[in-house]
Design a protein around this motif. Structure first.
Motif, PDB file in Angstrom:
ATOM      1  N   GLU A  35       4.513  -7.359   3.348  1.00  0.00           N
ATOM      2  CA  GLU A  35       3.162  -6.914   3.002  1.00  0.00           C
ATOM      3  C   GLU A  35       2.609  -5.972   4.078  1.00  0.00           C
ATOM      4  O   GLU A  35       3.343  -5.448   4.905  1.00  0.00           O
ATOM      5  CB  GLU A  35       2.256  -8.132   2.800  1.00  0.00           C
ATOM      6  N   ASN A  36       1.315  -5.767   4.040  1.00  0.00           N
ATOM      7  CA  ASN A  36       0.600  -5.021   5.067  1.00  0.00           C
ATOM      8  C   ASN A  36      -0.838  -5.517   5.048  1.00  0.00           C
ATOM      9  O   ASN A  36      -1.120  -6.583   4.464  1.00  0.00           O
ATOM     10  CB  ASN A  36       0.710  -3.504   4.850  1.00  0.00           C
ATOM     11  N   SER A  37      -1.751  -4.807   5.657  1.00  0.00           N
ATOM     12  CA  SER A  37      -3.125  -5.306   5.770  1.00  0.00           C
ATOM     13  C   SER A  37      -3.793  -5.528   4.418  1.00  0.00           C
ATOM     14  O   SER A  37      -4.763  -6.283   4.318  1.00  0.00           O
ATOM     15  CB  SER A  37      -3.962  -4.334   6.603  1.00  0.00           C
ATOM     16  N   TYR A  62       4.761  -0.603  10.104  1.00  0.00           N
ATOM     17  CA  TYR A  62       4.167  -0.528   8.775  1.00  0.00           C
ATOM     18  C   TYR A  62       3.161   0.626   8.753  1.00  0.00           C
ATOM     19  O   TYR A  62       2.038   0.492   9.237  1.00  0.00           O
ATOM     20  CB  TYR A  62       3.461  -1.842   8.426  1.00  0.00           C
ATOM     21  N   PRO A  63       3.548   1.794   8.234  1.00  0.00           N
ATOM     22  CA  PRO A  63       2.635   2.943   8.224  1.00  0.00           C
ATOM     23  C   PRO A  63       1.313   2.602   7.505  1.00  0.00           C
ATOM     24  O   PRO A  63       1.302   1.751   6.606  1.00  0.00           O
ATOM     25  CB  PRO A  63       3.421   4.000   7.430  1.00  0.00           C
ATOM     26  N   PRO A  64       0.228   3.266   7.929  1.00  0.00           N
ATOM     27  CA  PRO A  64       0.138   4.380   8.870  1.00  0.00           C
ATOM     28  C   PRO A  64       0.214   3.984  10.342  1.00  0.00           C
ATOM     29  O   PRO A  64       0.005   4.828  11.203  1.00  0.00           O
ATOM     30  CB  PRO A  64      -1.228   5.001   8.573  1.00  0.00           C
ATOM     31  N   ASP A 101       2.995 -15.659   7.546  1.00  0.00           N
ATOM     32  CA  ASP A 101       4.396 -15.267   7.605  1.00  0.00           C
ATOM     33  C   ASP A 101       4.692 -14.742   9.020  1.00  0.00           C
ATOM     34  O   ASP A 101       4.380 -15.423   9.999  1.00  0.00           O
ATOM     35  CB  ASP A 101       4.685 -14.250   6.495  1.00  0.00           C
ATOM     36  N   TRP A 102       5.286 -13.550   9.176  1.00  0.00           N
ATOM     37  CA  TRP A 102       5.551 -13.042  10.526  1.00  0.00           C
ATOM     38  C   TRP A 102       4.274 -12.922  11.339  1.00  0.00           C
ATOM     39  O   TRP A 102       4.276 -13.146  12.557  1.00  0.00           O
ATOM     40  CB  TRP A 102       6.269 -11.692  10.469  1.00  0.00           C
ATOM     41  N   GLY A 103       3.174 -12.572  10.683  1.00  0.00           N
ATOM     42  CA  GLY A 103       1.903 -12.537  11.400  1.00  0.00           C
ATOM     43  C   GLY A 103       1.524 -13.894  11.940  1.00  0.00           C
ATOM     44  O   GLY A 103       0.895 -14.003  13.000  1.00  0.00           O
ATOM     45  N   GLY A 104       1.909 -14.957  11.225  1.00  0.00           N
ATOM     46  CA  GLY A 104       1.653 -16.309  11.710  1.00  0.00           C
ATOM     47  C   GLY A 104       2.494 -16.648  12.922  1.00  0.00           C
ATOM     48  O   GLY A 104       2.020 -17.303  13.856  1.00  0.00           O
ATOM     49  N   ILE A 105       3.747 -16.217  12.928  1.00  0.00           N
ATOM     50  CA  ILE A 105       4.601 -16.460  14.090  1.00  0.00           C
ATOM     51  C   ILE A 105       4.039 -15.737  15.315  1.00  0.00           C
ATOM     52  O   ILE A 105       3.987 -16.288  16.425  1.00  0.00           O
ATOM     53  CB  ILE A 105       6.047 -16.021  13.787  1.00  0.00           C
ATOM     54  N   VAL A 106       3.596 -14.502  15.112  1.00  0.00           N
ATOM     55  CA  VAL A 106       2.973 -13.770  16.216  1.00  0.00           C
ATOM     56  C   VAL A 106       1.706 -14.485  16.676  1.00  0.00           C
ATOM     57  O   VAL A 106       1.426 -14.587  17.889  1.00  0.00           O
ATOM     58  CB  VAL A 106       2.657 -12.325  15.796  1.00  0.00           C
ATOM     59  N   VAL A 190       5.319  -1.391  -1.438  1.00  0.00           N
ATOM     60  CA  VAL A 190       6.557  -0.629  -1.535  1.00  0.00           C
ATOM     61  C   VAL A 190       6.375   0.765  -0.950  1.00  0.00           C
ATOM     62  O   VAL A 190       7.259   1.271  -0.233  1.00  0.00           O
ATOM     63  CB  VAL A 190       7.028  -0.560  -3.000  1.00  0.00           C
ATOM     64  N   GLU A 191       5.257   1.400  -1.226  1.00  0.00           N
ATOM     65  CA  GLU A 191       5.011   2.736  -0.692  1.00  0.00           C
ATOM     66  C   GLU A 191       5.006   2.724   0.837  1.00  0.00           C
ATOM     67  O   GLU A 191       5.563   3.617   1.481  1.00  0.00           O
ATOM     68  CB  GLU A 191       3.677   3.273  -1.208  1.00  0.00           C
ATOM     69  N   THR A 192       4.386   1.694   1.417  1.00  0.00           N
ATOM     70  CA  THR A 192       4.354   1.591   2.874  1.00  0.00           C
ATOM     71  C   THR A 192       5.759   1.517   3.452  1.00  0.00           C
ATOM     72  O   THR A 192       6.098   2.227   4.404  1.00  0.00           O
ATOM     73  CB  THR A 192       3.547   0.358   3.301  1.00  0.00           C
TER      74      THR A 192
END
Length: 285
Positions: A35-37, A62-64, A101-106, A190-192
């Protein structure tokens, strides 16, 4: 309704794009893979309306936000220092920290390394890595985690996930409760990851942190007041990972959501928002 604004914040040697909504005590929201923000779209307006400022970065790769091209640049210490840059950018001495997810691990790692900067911690469907280590052979967790081993291979995961217009990556959201994601939501993710180098950078979170000792920061004892929100229908993470968690988290509260899975803040946004706001509004213990 509070309007969102975009900021560029300097992390650990690169820039992150951050969506900010609201004024008041900051709540930093860290997303996971793939995902992203945008995954916090249900939480940000609720936080802003409740008098908080919601800070949702696109994490490195994760762009931008900037894309690091070396595998080691996605190691956990860099990710933790990125959050340190975000905390400093808020202008507040302490923040509420939320991660999925990964944000939780961080988030687990940051709270362990910088307890003086974390007012309250909220983690959604992301294991404390000491609990993960101790419970990996329970509840079929080893098999559930097999995909992380596949992600260690060179180039093949990128090819498989992106083939057919990212068909396999899109299918990951098929485990969610119906209606959790629109086609436009999935297109956004997906675009990101379709930007040059972005998918490899996202997979490098798994690769850079697979070596022995790489996840030690996420095994630290956490002393911040902590809420864990867990969708029990998560196909990748067993509820057994909650067993014994209070041995590593001094002030722990657990909110289970039986009808949601891994994408809990999108599958059960009302329940997540109620739990999140109730926890953050309590004030000092």
């Amino acid at each position: 309704m509070s309007l969102a604004r975009l900021l560029r914040v300097r992390g650990d040697g690169l820039d992150l794009q951050v969506t900010v909504m609201g004024e008041g005590p900051p709540v930093i929201l860290l997303h996971g893979f793939p995902e992203n923000s945008h995954c916090w779209r249900h939480q940000m307006p609720a936080l802003a309306a409740a008098g908080f400022s919601a800070w949702a970065p696109n994490l490195r790769g994760y762009p931008p936000s900037d894309i690091p091209h070396r595998r080691g640049d996605c190691a956990l210490p860099h990710l933790v220092r990125d959050v340190l840059g975000l905390v400093q950018a808020t202008g507040f001495p302490r923040v509420h920290l939320v991660g999925h997810d990964w944000g939780g691990i961080v988030a687990w790692a940051f709270a362990g390394a910088h307890p003086e900067l974390v007012e309250r911690l909220v983690v959604l469907n992301a294991p404390h890595m000491q609990s993960f280590r101790e419970n990996i052979w329970r509840g079929g967790q080893f098999l559930r985690s097999a995909y992380a081993g596949i992600f260690q291979l060179p180039w093949l995961p990128e090819a498989a996930l992106s083939a057919g217009g990212f068909r396999l990556l899109r299918s990951m959201f098929g485990t969610a409760r119906p209606g959790a994601y629109s086609a436009a939501d999935i297109d956004w993710y997906v675009e990101t990851l379709g930007h040059d180098g972005a998918l490899s950078a996202a997979l490098n979170y798994y690769r850079a942190n697979a070596r022995a000792g790489a996840m030690d920061m996420a095994r630290a004892h956490v002393r911040s007041q902590t809420l864990v929100i867990w969708g029990e229908r998560d196909p990748a993470l067993s509820v057994r990972l909650l067993d014994g968690l209070d041995r590593y988290v001094t002030r722990l509260r657990v909110q289970r959501i039986p009808q949601a899975g891994h994408w809990v803040q999108n599958e059960a946004p009302g329940e997540v928002n109620d739990a999140l706001l109730g926890f953050l509004r309590e004030g000092p213990p």
